[in-house]
Write a protein that holds these residues in place. Structure first.
Motif, mmCIF file in Angstrom:
data_model
loop_
_atom_site.group_PDB
_atom_site.id
_atom_site.type_symbol
_atom_site.label_atom_id
_atom_site.label_comp_id
_atom_site.label_asym_id
_atom_site.label_seq_id
_atom_site.Cartn_x
_atom_site.Cartn_y
_atom_site.Cartn_z
ATOM 1 N N CYS A 116 2.459 9.276 -10.182
ATOM 2 C CA CYS A 116 1.661 9.318 -11.553
ATOM 3 C C CYS A 116 0.942 10.730 -11.624
ATOM 4 O O CYS A 116 0.875 11.334 -12.871
ATOM 5 N N ARG A 117 0.451 11.251 -10.451
ATOM 6 C CA ARG A 117 -0.204 12.451 -10.632
ATOM 7 C C ARG A 117 0.734 13.580 -10.892
ATOM 8 O O ARG A 117 0.404 14.405 -11.561
ATOM 9 N N GLN B 145 1.145 6.335 -6.993
ATOM 10 C CA GLN B 145 -0.071 7.061 -7.500
ATOM 11 C C GLN B 145 0.227 8.466 -7.523
ATOM 12 O O GLN B 145 0.183 9.391 -8.036
ATOM 13 N N ARG C 280 0.913 -1.311 -0.236
ATOM 14 C CA ARG C 280 -0.013 -0.064 -0.260
ATOM 15 C C ARG C 280 0.896 1.144 0.111
ATOM 16 O O ARG C 280 0.511 2.188 -0.850
ATOM 17 N N LEU D 176 2.026 1.482 -3.428
ATOM 18 C CA LEU D 176 1.002 1.999 -4.322
ATOM 19 C C LEU D 176 0.690 3.451 -4.276
ATOM 20 O O LEU D 176 0.480 4.216 -5.211
ATOM 21 N N ALA D 177 0.668 3.951 -2.976
ATOM 22 C CA ALA D 177 0.410 5.328 -2.718
ATOM 23 C C ALA D 177 1.673 6.327 -3.315
ATOM 24 O O ALA D 177 1.221 7.384 -3.818
ATOM 25 N N GLN E 260 1.439 13.167 -14.387
ATOM 26 C CA GLN E 260 0.132 13.882 -15.295
ATOM 27 C C GLN E 260 0.124 15.419 -15.178
ATOM 28 O O GLN E 260 -0.431 16.179 -16.140
#
Length: 172
Positions: A32-33, A29, A22, A25-26, A36
């Motif tokens: 990824c943000r 993420q 987890r 993953l955070a 982006q």
């Protein structure tokens, strides 16, 4: 140490691995943000640059349109002036051709005598007949001199030569 693949507190096998993943993953993420957001910001920056370029082109085009509008107004004004000039010229009466000055024979006694002969004549005359009417001797030199004088009078428009060697005054 407990087996990571073994059962967790709830008794499910493999859940422990999930709990350990987890945070990863955070992080993924969040990464990824950020990627982006960076890509989004790059797209926005490129769009702003394109907007500035288009605005500059639009302004240049507006300037060119203003120049062309001014030029078009000048052409319209010139066309209107030509139309008015044409209308004015068409309204003027037809000019009469200039009357040429009255032809005057040379101021020489021989020419006065020749003109007196033609004033009394009722038909065209040849050089020989003019010599006879002037009481000149019918010699080739006299006939040729009179013929030269008659040709000069034709050149000045005082006499006409309806056919070769035949002279007369023009009739009004």
């Amino acid at each position: 140490m407990q087996d990571p693949t073994g059962p967790d507190r709830t008794g499910h096998a493999g859940c422990r691995l999930l709990e350990d993943a987890r945070p990863l993953l955070a992080t993924a993420q969040a990464l990824c943000r950020r990627v982006q957001r960076a890509a989004h910001e790059a797209v926005l920056a490129r769009l702003e640059e394109q907007e500035r370029e288009i605005a500059a082109q639009a302004e240049a085009t507006r300037g060119r349109i203003a120049e062309l509008t001014a030029q078009l107004e000048e052409f319209d004004q010139a066309a209107e002036e030509v139309r008015i000039t044409r209308k004015t010229l068409l309204a003027l009466p037809d000019p009469s051709p200039p009357t040429p000055p009255a032809a005057k024979p040379p101021d020489h006694p021989a020419y006065r005598q020749i003109m007196a002969v033609f004033a009394a004549a009722d038909a065209p005359l040849r050089a020989r007949a003019v010599c006879e009417a002037m009481d000149l001797e019918i010699a080739p030199s006299n006939v040729n001199n009179v013929r030269l004088k008659l040709k000069r009078l034709v050149e000045r428009g005082i006499l006409i030569e309806p056919e070769q060697g035949l002279f007369t005054q023009p009739r009004p």
